[in-house]
Scaffold this motif. Structure first.
Motif, PDB file in Angstrom:
ATOM      1  N   PHE A   1     -20.119 -23.161 -14.771  1.00 30.22           N
ATOM      2  CA  PHE A   1     -20.396 -22.599 -16.090  1.00 30.22           C
ATOM      3  C   PHE A   1     -19.111 -22.033 -16.714  1.00 30.22           C
ATOM      4  O   PHE A   1     -18.896 -22.142 -17.916  1.00 30.22           O
ATOM      5  CB  PHE A   1     -21.465 -21.504 -15.947  1.00 30.22           C
ATOM      6  CG  PHE A   1     -21.910 -20.872 -17.234  1.00 30.22           C
ATOM      7  CD1 PHE A   1     -22.838 -21.506 -18.039  1.00 30.22           C
ATOM      8  CD2 PHE A   1     -21.440 -19.625 -17.611  1.00 30.22           C
ATOM      9  CE1 PHE A   1     -23.282 -20.910 -19.219  1.00 30.22           C
ATOM     10  CE2 PHE A   1     -21.877 -19.020 -18.782  1.00 30.22           C
ATOM     11  CZ  PHE A   1     -22.797 -19.676 -19.591  1.00 30.22           C
TER      12      PHE A   1
ATOM     13  N   THR B   1     -17.161 -25.182 -20.441  1.00 30.70           N
ATOM     14  CA  THR B   1     -17.713 -24.406 -21.548  1.00 30.70           C
ATOM     15  C   THR B   1     -18.431 -25.277 -22.573  1.00 30.70           C
ATOM     16  O   THR B   1     -19.339 -24.813 -23.249  1.00 30.70           O
ATOM     17  CB  THR B   1     -16.620 -23.565 -22.233  1.00 30.70           C
ATOM     18  OG1 THR B   1     -15.536 -24.415 -22.599  1.00 30.70           O
ATOM     19  CG2 THR B   1     -16.110 -22.477 -21.294  1.00 30.70           C
ATOM     20  N   ASN B   2     -18.064 -26.559 -22.650  1.00 26.98           N
ATOM     21  CA  ASN B   2     -18.769 -27.447 -23.582  1.00 26.98           C
ATOM     22  C   ASN B   2     -20.122 -27.902 -23.027  1.00 26.98           C
ATOM     23  O   ASN B   2     -20.929 -28.470 -23.753  1.00 26.98           O
ATOM     24  CB  ASN B   2     -17.900 -28.651 -23.956  1.00 26.98           C
ATOM     25  CG  ASN B   2     -17.505 -29.479 -22.749  1.00 26.98           C
ATOM     26  OD1 ASN B   2     -17.399 -28.967 -21.638  1.00 26.98           O
ATOM     27  ND2 ASN B   2     -17.269 -30.751 -22.956  1.00 26.98           N
TER      28      ASN B   2
ATOM     29  N   GLN C   1     -22.139 -25.617 -21.257  1.00 28.84           N
ATOM     30  CA  GLN C   1     -22.875 -24.412 -20.886  1.00 28.84           C
ATOM     31  C   GLN C   1     -24.342 -24.470 -21.303  1.00 28.84           C
ATOM     32  O   GLN C   1     -25.224 -24.106 -20.537  1.00 28.84           O
ATOM     33  CB  GLN C   1     -22.202 -23.171 -21.469  1.00 28.84           C
ATOM     34  CG  GLN C   1     -20.935 -22.815 -20.732  1.00 28.84           C
ATOM     35  CD  GLN C   1     -20.238 -21.622 -21.325  1.00 28.84           C
ATOM     36  OE1 GLN C   1     -20.396 -21.304 -22.496  1.00 28.84           O
ATOM     37  NE2 GLN C   1     -19.437 -20.964 -20.510  1.00 28.84           N
ATOM     38  N   GLU C   2     -24.608 -24.925 -22.503  1.00 33.31           N
ATOM     39  CA  GLU C   2     -25.995 -24.998 -22.978  1.00 33.31           C
ATOM     40  C   GLU C   2     -26.816 -25.939 -22.104  1.00 33.31           C
ATOM     41  O   GLU C   2     -27.961 -25.639 -21.748  1.00 33.31           O
ATOM     42  CB  GLU C   2     -26.036 -25.440 -24.448  1.00 33.31           C
ATOM     43  CG  GLU C   2     -27.371 -25.229 -25.106  1.00 33.31           C
ATOM     44  CD  GLU C   2     -27.838 -23.776 -25.102  1.00 33.31           C
ATOM     45  OE1 GLU C   2     -29.041 -23.559 -24.850  1.00 33.31           O
ATOM     46  OE2 GLU C   2     -27.015 -22.874 -25.320  1.00 33.31           O
ATOM     47  N   CYS C   3     -26.231 -27.049 -21.727  1.00 37.56           N
ATOM     48  CA  CYS C   3     -26.913 -28.019 -20.851  1.00 37.56           C
ATOM     49  C   CYS C   3     -27.193 -27.396 -19.477  1.00 37.56           C
ATOM     50  O   CYS C   3     -28.274 -27.564 -18.923  1.00 37.56           O
ATOM     51  CB  CYS C   3     -26.066 -29.276 -20.709  1.00 37.56           C
ATOM     52  SG  CYS C   3     -26.788 -30.535 -19.659  1.00 37.56           S
TER      53      CYS C   3
ATOM     54  N   ILE D   1     -27.570 -24.215 -18.824  1.00 39.41           N
ATOM     55  CA  ILE D   1     -28.625 -23.205 -19.005  1.00 39.41           C
ATOM     56  C   ILE D   1     -29.991 -23.880 -19.088  1.00 39.41           C
ATOM     57  O   ILE D   1     -30.957 -23.438 -18.460  1.00 39.41           O
ATOM     58  CB  ILE D   1     -28.352 -22.345 -20.255  1.00 39.41           C
ATOM     59  CG1 ILE D   1     -27.152 -21.424 -19.991  1.00 39.41           C
ATOM     60  CG2 ILE D   1     -29.586 -21.527 -20.644  1.00 39.41           C
ATOM     61  CD1 ILE D   1     -26.641 -20.704 -21.221  1.00 39.41           C
ATOM     62  N   GLN D   2     -30.093 -24.979 -19.835  1.00 45.50           N
ATOM     63  CA  GLN D   2     -31.366 -25.687 -19.952  1.00 45.50           C
ATOM     64  C   GLN D   2     -31.797 -26.268 -18.615  1.00 45.50           C
ATOM     65  O   GLN D   2     -32.984 -26.277 -18.286  1.00 45.50           O
ATOM     66  CB  GLN D   2     -31.265 -26.785 -21.010  1.00 45.50           C
ATOM     67  CG  GLN D   2     -31.213 -26.252 -22.422  1.00 45.50           C
ATOM     68  CD  GLN D   2     -31.041 -27.364 -23.453  1.00 45.50           C
ATOM     69  OE1 GLN D   2     -30.995 -28.538 -23.128  1.00 45.50           O
ATOM     70  NE2 GLN D   2     -30.951 -26.971 -24.717  1.00 45.50           N
TER      71      GLN D   2
ATOM     72  N   THR E   1     -31.137 -19.349 -17.500  1.00 49.16           N
ATOM     73  CA  THR E   1     -30.143 -18.305 -17.769  1.00 49.16           C
ATOM     74  C   THR E   1     -29.908 -17.429 -16.550  1.00 49.16           C
ATOM     75  O   THR E   1     -28.775 -17.106 -16.213  1.00 49.16           O
ATOM     76  CB  THR E   1     -30.589 -17.429 -18.962  1.00 49.16           C
ATOM     77  OG1 THR E   1     -30.802 -18.279 -20.082  1.00 49.16           O
ATOM     78  CG2 THR E   1     -29.548 -16.389 -19.305  1.00 49.16           C
TER      79      THR E   1
END
Length: 144
Positions: A106, A110-111, A113-115, A117-118, A122
């Motif tokens: 993570f 950084t590009n 991170q959303e993936c 988390i999904q 979190t």
């Protein structure tokens, strides 16, 4: 001669673990700037003796590599596994270290991170304390 042998204490203390992590980090920082160089490249840049002091790596003098980052995250996972041992049993260690290394990823990707988390939630990615240190959010691995 046998009477003069020093008896070694086989019990490890927190100081042993701290020393191991610190020694690894210092060695990693010493070699960070030459990690992927051949001996000939090192000698051509630093002379016959090679690197004898800290050198510029990742934008500053004596910076460490992904090896130290992952060692820290692995140690964090092991510590958390001990805390969770009561309710997760032996599987807790694998689970805790796995999620600690996801937290390291993570900090690197950084590009993505959303993936992450999904995919993992979190809590899995923010559960430790190391993700609170912004200096660890610094891409280090050339493989990424």
């Amino acid at each position: 001669m046998g009477d003069n042998k020093i008896k070694m204490n086989k019990k490890r203390t927190i100081e042993h673990y701290k020393g191991c992590l610190m020694g690894g980090a210092i060695g990693d920082a010493m070699g960070a700037s030459i990690e992927f160089m051949s001996i000939d490249q090192i000698k051509s840049i630093f002379g016959h003796d090679g690197l004898t002091n800290y050198s510029q790596a990742y934008g500053r003098l004596g910076n460490f590599t992904d090896d130290t980052q992952m060692s820290l995250f692995t140690a964090e996972g092991l510590i958390l596994s001990k805390v969770r041992q009561e309710y997760q049993g032996a599987e807790g260690m694998i689970f805790s270290v796995y999620h600690a290394l996801l937290r390291w990823l993570f900090t690197q990707e950084t590009n993505l991170q959303e993936c992450l988390i999904q995919s993992h939630g979190t809590c899995s990615l923010m559960d430790g304390i190391l993700t609170g240190h912004k200096e660890l959010f610094s891409l280090r691995s050339q493989g990424l």
